[in-house]
Design a protein around this motif. Sequence first.
Motif, PDB file in Angstrom:
ATOM      1  N   UNK A 241       1.835  -3.122  13.594  1.00  0.00           N
ATOM      2  CA  UNK A 241       1.401  -3.079  12.196  1.00  0.00           C
ATOM      3  C   UNK A 241       1.703  -1.716  11.610  1.00  0.00           C
ATOM      4  N   UNK A 242       1.976  -1.697  10.314  1.00  0.00           N
ATOM      5  CA  UNK A 242       2.277  -0.450   9.619  1.00  0.00           C
ATOM      6  C   UNK A 242       1.556  -0.460   8.285  1.00  0.00           C
ATOM      7  N   UNK A 243       1.010   0.677   7.922  1.00  0.00           N
ATOM      8  CA  UNK A 243       0.341   0.787   6.636  1.00  0.00           C
ATOM      9  C   UNK A 243       0.644   2.129   6.005  1.00  0.00           C
ATOM     10  N   UNK A 244       0.473   2.184   4.703  1.00  0.00           N
ATOM     11  CA  UNK A 244       0.789   3.390   3.939  1.00  0.00           C
ATOM     12  C   UNK A 244      -0.489   4.013   3.405  1.00  0.00           C
ATOM     13  N   UNK A 245      -0.631   5.319   3.591  1.00  0.00           N
ATOM     14  CA  UNK A 245      -1.769   6.056   3.056  1.00  0.00           C
ATOM     15  C   UNK A 245      -1.238   7.232   2.247  1.00  0.00           C
ATOM     16  N   UNK A 246      -2.129   8.021   1.703  1.00  0.00           N
ATOM     17  CA  UNK A 246      -1.733   9.189   0.928  1.00  0.00           C
ATOM     18  C   UNK A 246      -2.323  10.441   1.546  1.00  0.00           C
ATOM     19  N   UNK A 247      -1.493  11.428   1.791  1.00  0.00           N
ATOM     20  CA  UNK A 247      -1.953  12.692   2.339  1.00  0.00           C
ATOM     21  C   UNK A 247      -2.712  13.465   1.271  1.00  0.00           C
ATOM     22  N   UNK A 248      -3.333  14.553   1.692  1.00  0.00           N
ATOM     23  CA  UNK A 248      -4.093  15.381   0.760  1.00  0.00           C
ATOM     24  C   UNK A 248      -3.218  15.915  -0.370  1.00  0.00           C
ATOM     25  N   UNK A 249      -1.972  16.221  -0.041  1.00  0.00           N
ATOM     26  CA  UNK A 249      -1.070  16.752  -1.055  1.00  0.00           C
ATOM     27  C   UNK A 249      -0.474  15.692  -1.953  1.00  0.00           C
ATOM     28  N   UNK A 250      -0.792  14.444  -1.701  1.00  0.00           N
ATOM     29  CA  UNK A 250      -0.273  13.370  -2.534  1.00  0.00           C
ATOM     30  C   UNK A 250       0.955  12.694  -1.983  1.00  0.00           C
TER      31      UNK A 250
END
Length: 227
Positions: free
Chosen positions: A155-164
């Motif tokens: 499985x793969x998912x996309x998140x957002x780092x602190x810097x965007x």
Amino acid sequence: MEESISGFKLRGSWGDAVEHGERVTHALREAGADGDAFEQWDEWRPKSHERLSVDVSEKTAEQASVAEGEGEKAGKEPDEDLQSAGEKLTESYEHIEEGDNEGAIEKWQDSIDYVTRAADSAGRKAVRAVENTVYRKVMTQLAPYYFDNELVSANIQKTTRNGGDPEFIFEINVNDDDLKDEVSERLAEYDEIDRWHIDTEKETETAEAVEGVEPPPSETDAKFTTN
């Protein structure tokens, strides 16, 4: 890369995720994995020129849908099977008129088989259409993009780092424990390689179409070299 009982997990950029999939695939191939299950995985794993929300989403919907029935595998539409059912039923009546009850029963059973196959094909297509809509509209909003067969679960998912900047979490599990151990050993060997050349299509889409990374130089095969 993190290794645990649940699989090989990586967090990073889109390029990192693509490389992770390539390394595991290369390790699987070197460990002797082949056949349909391997080909299905190799097709599904994210590629450098693809987008998660479009290409991987579409491939996930396809592999998660109801499998083809016997009629579909034979390339027959439901109405074709119904036509065949009618023909067999007519033949059954002809056998009755000739006093051939055994032949009549055989043709009657053939007719039922065609009707059953037609209903199965129509039902699968209806369910598949609903599945596709539900998956695209609902499931991709709730769950990561996933793959599952007898060889690999991933499985793969996309998140957002602190810097965007986008970050991808890609977890791959090899379902056979012995094969998994072999893959683990090969991945450890790959970690000693200074550079891995990501496999790309000769004609990639524009960088804007890729998940936030510049497309790497064109390579015909996934490979690794030392500097």
